[in-house]
Design a protein around this motif. Structure first.
Motif, PDB file in Angstrom:
ATOM      1  N   VAL A  50      -8.731  -6.723   5.863  1.00  0.00           N
ATOM      2  CA  VAL A  50      -8.027  -6.264   4.825  1.00  0.00           C
ATOM      3  C   VAL A  50      -7.275  -5.032   5.588  1.00  0.00           C
ATOM      4  CG1 VAL A  50      -8.508  -4.644   2.983  1.00  0.00           C
ATOM      5  CG2 VAL A  50      -9.748  -6.980   3.267  1.00  0.00           C
ATOM      6  N   ASP A  51      -6.186  -5.478   5.233  1.00  0.00           N
ATOM      7  CA  ASP A  51      -5.200  -4.105   5.452  1.00  0.00           C
ATOM      8  C   ASP A  51      -5.002  -3.451   4.276  1.00  0.00           C
ATOM      9  OD1 ASP A  51      -3.360  -2.301   7.494  1.00  0.00           O
ATOM     10  OD2 ASP A  51      -2.436  -3.728   8.489  1.00  0.00           O
ATOM     11  N   GLY A  52      -5.318  -1.893   4.094  1.00  0.00           N
ATOM     12  CA  GLY A  52      -5.629  -1.646   3.175  1.00  0.00           C
ATOM     13  C   GLY A  52      -4.172  -1.127   2.428  1.00  0.00           C
ATOM     14  N   PHE A  53      -3.320  -0.119   3.817  1.00  0.00           N
ATOM     15  CA  PHE A  53      -2.321   0.717   3.873  1.00  0.00           C
ATOM     16  C   PHE A  53      -1.037  -0.116   4.686  1.00  0.00           C
ATOM     17  CE2 PHE A  53      -6.004   2.945   2.679  1.00  0.00           C
ATOM     18  CZ  PHE A  53      -5.546   4.208   2.200  1.00  0.00           C
ATOM     19  N   ALA A  54      -0.990  -1.514   4.065  1.00  0.00           N
ATOM     20  CA  ALA A  54      -0.434  -2.211   5.095  1.00  0.00           C
ATOM     21  C   ALA A  54       1.434  -2.112   5.677  1.00  0.00           C
ATOM     22  CB  ALA A  54      -0.495  -3.477   4.405  1.00  0.00           C
ATOM     23  N   LEU A 101      -2.957  -8.007   2.246  1.00  0.00           N
ATOM     24  CA  LEU A 101      -2.526  -7.005   2.610  1.00  0.00           C
ATOM     25  C   LEU A 101      -2.035  -6.087   1.544  1.00  0.00           C
ATOM     26  CD1 LEU A 101      -0.307  -9.647   4.028  1.00  0.00           C
ATOM     27  CD2 LEU A 101      -2.502  -8.066   5.444  1.00  0.00           C
ATOM     28  N   ASN A 102      -2.489  -5.417   1.007  1.00  0.00           N
ATOM     29  CA  ASN A 102      -2.117  -4.013   0.365  1.00  0.00           C
ATOM     30  C   ASN A 102      -1.621  -2.941   0.398  1.00  0.00           C
ATOM     31  OD1 ASN A 102      -2.883  -2.887  -2.908  1.00  0.00           O
ATOM     32  ND2 ASN A 102      -3.779  -1.868  -1.244  1.00  0.00           N
ATOM     33  N   ASP A 103      -0.457  -2.628  -0.266  1.00  0.00           N
ATOM     34  CA  ASP A 103       0.315  -1.085  -0.625  1.00  0.00           C
ATOM     35  C   ASP A 103       0.751  -1.198  -1.734  1.00  0.00           C
ATOM     36  OD1 ASP A 103       1.474   0.451   2.244  1.00  0.00           O
ATOM     37  OD2 ASP A 103       2.806   0.768   0.840  1.00  0.00           O
ATOM     38  N   ALA A 104       0.091   0.469  -2.388  1.00  0.00           N
ATOM     39  CA  ALA A 104       0.865   1.026  -3.017  1.00  0.00           C
ATOM     40  C   ALA A 104       2.616   1.202  -3.608  1.00  0.00           C
ATOM     41  CB  ALA A 104      -0.113   2.713  -3.149  1.00  0.00           C
ATOM     42  N   SER A 105       3.490   0.399  -2.531  1.00  0.00           N
ATOM     43  CA  SER A 105       5.203   0.631  -2.544  1.00  0.00           C
ATOM     44  C   SER A 105       5.564  -0.495  -3.596  1.00  0.00           C
ATOM     45  CB  SER A 105       5.778   1.292  -1.615  1.00  0.00           C
ATOM     46  OG  SER A 105       6.898   0.657  -1.439  1.00  0.00           O
ATOM     47  N   LYS A 106       5.933  -0.992  -4.336  1.00  0.00           N
ATOM     48  CA  LYS A 106       6.162  -2.249  -4.720  1.00  0.00           C
ATOM     49  C   LYS A 106       7.322  -2.580  -3.131  1.00  0.00           C
ATOM     50  CE  LYS A 106       7.783  -5.226  -8.033  1.00  0.00           C
ATOM     51  NZ  LYS A 106       8.096  -5.380  -9.535  1.00  0.00           N
ATOM     52  N   ALA A 107       8.078  -1.787  -2.780  1.00  0.00           N
ATOM     53  CA  ALA A 107       9.262  -2.413  -2.542  1.00  0.00           C
ATOM     54  C   ALA A 107       8.902  -2.724   0.007  1.00  0.00           C
ATOM     55  CB  ALA A 107       9.863  -0.824  -2.163  1.00  0.00           C
ATOM     56  N   ALA A 108       7.719  -2.129  -0.151  1.00  0.00           N
ATOM     57  CA  ALA A 108       6.348  -2.685   0.800  1.00  0.00           C
ATOM     58  C   ALA A 108       6.002  -3.427   0.484  1.00  0.00           C
ATOM     59  CB  ALA A 108       5.747  -1.519   1.341  1.00  0.00           C
TER      60      ALA A 108
END
Length: 419
Positions: A50-54, A101-108
């Motif tokens: 789990v990569d919480g800030f991928a 894989l999670n990130d708060a940025s949709k672009a990321a």
């Protein structure tokens, strides 16, 4: 200290402290897989990462970020492990990995998908014993965590590795760390944060305790601006390490509280949480392979946090050869004391479990100190004696040869007044 999130769509810059983290993460994960796929009878290993800030997957310089590092090491380890097994006449092992894989940025997240897809295609075409499935989430980590738990429970994953590489402030609740460790039989967490954010939290949550911890540095918990000028000092590192350990040691059986050794001061912390001593043992060994990347200030034997800045001058331990030489000296006297506190003998498993939360030492140095100590002997399960450090196993017994000088003081106290 406020930090801006990475602008992945515009090309994120790879900072020096991130290079250090990624090298340690890469090497540890490869060794993690090698250890977990070691049983001769084993033909399958399942895990989830789990990569919480991928992030977006690659920095502007082209260097891979953590999600791609995990995929690269999955493939390298699968090929290496199976080549070794084939040479030994063992059945090849299937590795099944769920990547969340999670990130708060949709672009990321969109950029990450484009970076991961060709790697998955390459694995499918060239590495038939490795199966990698990716699930993407686009939320803050705490908002995503219930969904992450749902995916893990649905797949009944027991071996789970979380990479929580935050940017700046604390975006992970400490209760979430505890929940992760308690929810999975084989859970590990890599947790990154800036020390100033932890200090700010403790100032509100535990002001009196924080005041006591900062007192030796002459810093008031009500006025932390002075810390900026102290973060490059060794005594700051010693105090901060105690603060970090005391803040987190109840969240997992084994906590590695070492700071990234950054030229501008010890402000970035890369903490490893694990349920088993074996994970901490492997992690310590990886740090020694990457000398000077992380730092510890205090003792280097079996009581690494016993350093008191008001009483003695401590030592900066950078996991290098000079540090290992000092650790060896301390281990020669520390290990018999640990055995004596248990009586006169311990299984090596019990010994490891009792020491690995409070030592930065390499396993080889611990084993050498045992073999070279005239007061100790190592007995095999069959009753024989070990003569070489590299043959010591978890099933062995370490025993005092002559415990006279290590008797607890209460034996002597109990004899006072007797004739």
């Amino acid at each position: 200290m406020v930090e801006k999130p990475y602008a992945w769509a515009d090309g994120a810059k790879l900072e020096e402290h991130s290079k250090s983290k990624h090298k340690i993460l890469r090497e540890y994960f490869f060794d993690y897989l090698a250890v977990r796929c070691r049983r001769p009878q084993q033909e399958r290993f399942r895990l989830s990462i789990v990569d919480g800030f991928a992030g977006g997957g690659r920095y502007s310089c082209g260097t891979p970020g953590s999600p791609l590092i995990f995929i690269e090491e999955l493939k390298r380890a699968s090929e290496s492990v199976n080549a070794q097994r084939a040479a030994e006449g063992l059945a090849l092992i299937e590795i099944e990995c769920l990547l969340i894989l999670n990130d708060a940025s949709k672009a990321a997240v969109e950029l990450l998908k484009s970076n991961v897809a060709p790697m998955q295609a390459d694995i499918a075409a060239s590495c038939p014993k490795l199966h990698v499935r990716a699930e993407y989430l686009n939320e803050t980590f705490e908002a995503a965590y219930p969904k992450i738990k749902g995916l893990l429970e649905q797949g009944k994953y027991k071996s789970v590795l979380f990479n929580l590489d935050q940017c700046g402030h604390t975006h992970v609740e400490r209760s979430t760390i505890l929940d992760i460790i308690n929810s999975y039989p084989s859970a590990e967490i890599f947790y990154t944060f800036v020390i100033s954010s932890l200090i700010a939290f403790l100032r509100k949550d535990q002001p009196l305790r924080l005041q006591q911890q900062l007192l030796p540095l002459g810093v008031s918990a009500n006025n932390l601006s002075a810390l900026e000028g102290l973060m490059g000092r060794k005594d700051w590192l010693g105090a901060a390490e105690k603060i970090v350990f005391e803040a987190f040691h109840l969240y997992a059986p084994f906590v590695s509280p070492f700071s990234i050794n950054n030229p501008d001061g010890w402000r970035y912390w890369f903490v490893h949480f694990a349920r088993s001593y074996r994970a901490r043992q492997v992690y310590n060994n990886i740090l020694h392979k990457n000398a000077t990347m992380q730092a510890h200030f205090g003792r280097s034997g079996l009581n690494m946090l016993s350093y008191d800045p008001r009483q003695a001058e401590g030592m900066l331990y950078l996991f290098d050869d000079p540090g290992r030489a000092t650790a060896k000296e301390q281990l020669l006297s520390d290990i018999p004391r640990v055995i004596s506190e248990a009586g006169d003998a311990m299984s090596m498993t019990e010994f490891y479990e009792s020491i690995y939360n409070l030592t930065p030492a390499h396993a080889d140095d611990i084993h050498s100190a045992i073999i070279e100590n005239p007061d100790l002997e190592v007995i095999t399960p069959a009753g024989g004696g070990r003569r070489k450090a590299n043959t010591i196993g978890a099933g062995d017994i370490v025993k005092l040869r002559n415990q006279k000088s290590f008797f607890p003081l209460f034996f002597e106290a109990g004899s006072i007044g007797k004739k």
